[in-house]
Design a protein around this motif. Structure first.
Motif, PDB file in Angstrom:
ATOM      1  N   THR A 135      41.736  41.587   8.046  1.00  0.00           N
ATOM      2  CA  THR A 135      40.513  41.616   8.834  1.00  0.00           C
ATOM      3  C   THR A 135      39.419  40.906   8.048  1.00  0.00           C
ATOM      4  O   THR A 135      39.323  41.067   6.826  1.00  0.00           O
ATOM      5  N   TRP A 136      38.598  40.127   8.748  1.00  0.00           N
ATOM      6  CA  TRP A 136      37.502  39.433   8.088  1.00  0.00           C
ATOM      7  C   TRP A 136      36.335  40.397   7.885  1.00  0.00           C
ATOM      8  O   TRP A 136      35.852  41.038   8.811  1.00  0.00           O
ATOM      9  N   ASP A 137      35.899  40.524   6.639  1.00  0.00           N
ATOM     10  CA  ASP A 137      34.734  41.328   6.289  1.00  0.00           C
ATOM     11  C   ASP A 137      33.556  40.370   6.173  1.00  0.00           C
ATOM     12  O   ASP A 137      33.408  39.673   5.166  1.00  0.00           O
ATOM     13  N   GLY A 138      32.733  40.313   7.227  1.00  0.00           N
ATOM     14  CA  GLY A 138      31.626  39.366   7.256  1.00  0.00           C
ATOM     15  C   GLY A 138      30.585  39.630   6.187  1.00  0.00           C
ATOM     16  O   GLY A 138      29.998  38.694   5.640  1.00  0.00           O
ATOM     17  N   ALA A 139      30.349  40.893   5.865  1.00  0.00           N
ATOM     18  CA  ALA A 139      29.353  41.225   4.846  1.00  0.00           C
ATOM     19  C   ALA A 139      29.798  40.750   3.466  1.00  0.00           C
ATOM     20  O   ALA A 139      29.016  40.182   2.708  1.00  0.00           O
ATOM     21  N   ALA A 140      31.073  40.965   3.157  1.00  0.00           N
ATOM     22  CA  ALA A 140      31.606  40.548   1.857  1.00  0.00           C
ATOM     23  C   ALA A 140      32.079  39.098   1.874  1.00  0.00           C
ATOM     24  O   ALA A 140      32.370  38.530   0.829  1.00  0.00           O
ATOM     25  N   ARG A 141      32.185  38.519   3.099  1.00  0.00           N
ATOM     26  CA  ARG A 141      32.644  37.147   3.296  1.00  0.00           C
ATOM     27  C   ARG A 141      34.025  36.917   2.665  1.00  0.00           C
ATOM     28  O   ARG A 141      34.247  35.970   1.929  1.00  0.00           O
ATOM     29  N   ARG A 142      34.957  37.835   3.014  1.00  0.00           N
ATOM     30  CA  ARG A 142      36.330  37.695   2.525  1.00  0.00           C
ATOM     31  C   ARG A 142      37.281  38.450   3.450  1.00  0.00           C
ATOM     32  O   ARG A 142      36.869  39.291   4.239  1.00  0.00           O
ATOM     33  N   TRP A 143      38.576  38.142   3.340  1.00  0.00           N
ATOM     34  CA  TRP A 143      39.605  38.842   4.094  1.00  0.00           C
ATOM     35  C   TRP A 143      39.971  40.113   3.358  1.00  0.00           C
ATOM     36  O   TRP A 143      40.088  40.120   2.131  1.00  0.00           O
ATOM     37  N   VAL A 144      40.159  41.215   4.086  1.00  0.00           N
ATOM     38  CA  VAL A 144      40.540  42.494   3.489  1.00  0.00           C
ATOM     39  C   VAL A 144      41.717  43.087   4.259  1.00  0.00           C
ATOM     40  O   VAL A 144      41.937  42.771   5.425  1.00  0.00           O
ATOM     41  N   GLY A 145      42.460  43.954   3.589  1.00  0.00           N
ATOM     42  CA  GLY A 145      43.579  44.632   4.240  1.00  0.00           C
ATOM     43  C   GLY A 145      44.918  44.090   3.787  1.00  0.00           C
ATOM     44  O   GLY A 145      45.001  43.149   3.001  1.00  0.00           O
ATOM     45  N   GLU A 146      45.952  44.716   4.284  1.00  0.00           N
ATOM     46  CA  GLU A 146      47.319  44.326   3.936  1.00  0.00           C
ATOM     47  C   GLU A 146      47.718  43.063   4.686  1.00  0.00           C
ATOM     48  O   GLU A 146      47.523  42.960   5.889  1.00  0.00           O
ATOM     49  N   ARG A 147      48.305  42.142   3.968  1.00  0.00           N
ATOM     50  CA  ARG A 147      48.786  40.916   4.572  1.00  0.00           C
ATOM     51  C   ARG A 147      50.237  41.125   5.002  1.00  0.00           C
ATOM     52  O   ARG A 147      51.057  41.603   4.241  1.00  0.00           O
ATOM     53  N   GLY A 148      50.540  40.780   6.223  1.00  0.00           N
ATOM     54  CA  GLY A 148      51.898  40.914   6.718  1.00  0.00           C
ATOM     55  C   GLY A 148      51.944  40.681   8.219  1.00  0.00           C
ATOM     56  O   GLY A 148      50.945  40.849   8.908  1.00  0.00           O
ATOM     57  N   PHE A 149      53.092  40.289   8.709  1.00  0.00           N
ATOM     58  CA  PHE A 149      53.253  40.026  10.128  1.00  0.00           C
ATOM     59  C   PHE A 149      54.704  40.284  10.507  1.00  0.00           C
ATOM     60  O   PHE A 149      55.615  39.849   9.814  1.00  0.00           O
ATOM     61  N   ASP A 150      54.927  40.998  11.599  1.00  0.00           N
ATOM     62  CA  ASP A 150      56.258  41.305  12.090  1.00  0.00           C
ATOM     63  C   ASP A 150      56.719  40.176  13.018  1.00  0.00           C
ATOM     64  O   ASP A 150      56.229  40.057  14.139  1.00  0.00           O
ATOM     65  N   MET A 151      57.630  39.340  12.553  1.00  0.00           N
ATOM     66  CA  MET A 151      58.096  38.195  13.335  1.00  0.00           C
ATOM     67  C   MET A 151      58.784  38.617  14.633  1.00  0.00           C
ATOM     68  O   MET A 151      58.868  37.837  15.567  1.00  0.00           O
ATOM     69  N   ALA A 152      59.234  39.853  14.712  1.00  0.00           N
ATOM     70  CA  ALA A 152      59.862  40.322  15.951  1.00  0.00           C
ATOM     71  C   ALA A 152      58.858  40.328  17.108  1.00  0.00           C
ATOM     72  O   ALA A 152      59.253  40.289  18.270  1.00  0.00           O
ATOM     73  N   LEU A 153      57.572  40.363  16.795  1.00  0.00           N
ATOM     74  CA  LEU A 153      56.555  40.315  17.847  1.00  0.00           C
ATOM     75  C   LEU A 153      56.639  39.019  18.647  1.00  0.00           C
ATOM     76  O   LEU A 153      56.338  39.008  19.831  1.00  0.00           O
ATOM     77  N   THR A 154      57.067  37.938  18.012  1.00  0.00           N
ATOM     78  CA  THR A 154      57.148  36.668  18.740  1.00  0.00           C
ATOM     79  C   THR A 154      58.152  36.767  19.886  1.00  0.00           C
ATOM     80  O   THR A 154      57.915  36.237  20.966  1.00  0.00           O
ATOM     81  N   THR A 155      59.258  37.462  19.671  1.00  0.00           N
ATOM     82  CA  THR A 155      60.254  37.653  20.730  1.00  0.00           C
ATOM     83  C   THR A 155      59.660  38.499  21.858  1.00  0.00           C
ATOM     84  O   THR A 155      59.824  38.181  23.037  1.00  0.00           O
ATOM     85  N   ALA A 156      58.953  39.564  21.498  1.00  0.00           N
ATOM     86  CA  ALA A 156      58.332  40.423  22.513  1.00  0.00           C
ATOM     87  C   ALA A 156      57.318  39.638  23.334  1.00  0.00           C
ATOM     88  O   ALA A 156      57.240  39.797  24.555  1.00  0.00           O
TER      89      ALA A 156
END
Length: 69
Positions: free
Chosen positions: A20-41
């Motif tokens: 998630t973009w943190d506009g106040a801190a001007r950086r990305w925060v949170g866990e990085r990851g993506f479930d490729m199975a979503l593309t099939t769905a």
């Protein structure tokens, strides 16, 4: 007044790496990851255009292609 014409939208989906973009801190925060199975769905739900957004690079796009092939 001119009549409005109907706009046909094509279903589309984009992925983000889970951060998630943190506009106040001007950086990305949170866990990085993506479930490729979503593309099939998304494809099964009717999406005609599937791609990436916000820090999704060529390797992730290539992985989506492999999942959908």
């Amino acid at each position: 007044m001119r009549p409005q014409r109907a706009v046909r939208r094509q279903p589309s989906c984009t992925s983000a790496p889970g951060e998630t973009w943190d506009g106040a801190a001007r950086r990305w925060v949170g866990e990085r990851g993506f479930d490729m199975a979503l593309t099939t769905a998304w494809a099964e739900a009717g999406a005609r255009f599937i791609g990436g957004c916000c820090r999704v690079g060529p390797s992730a796009i290539a992985a989506m292609v492999r999942v959908l092939s």
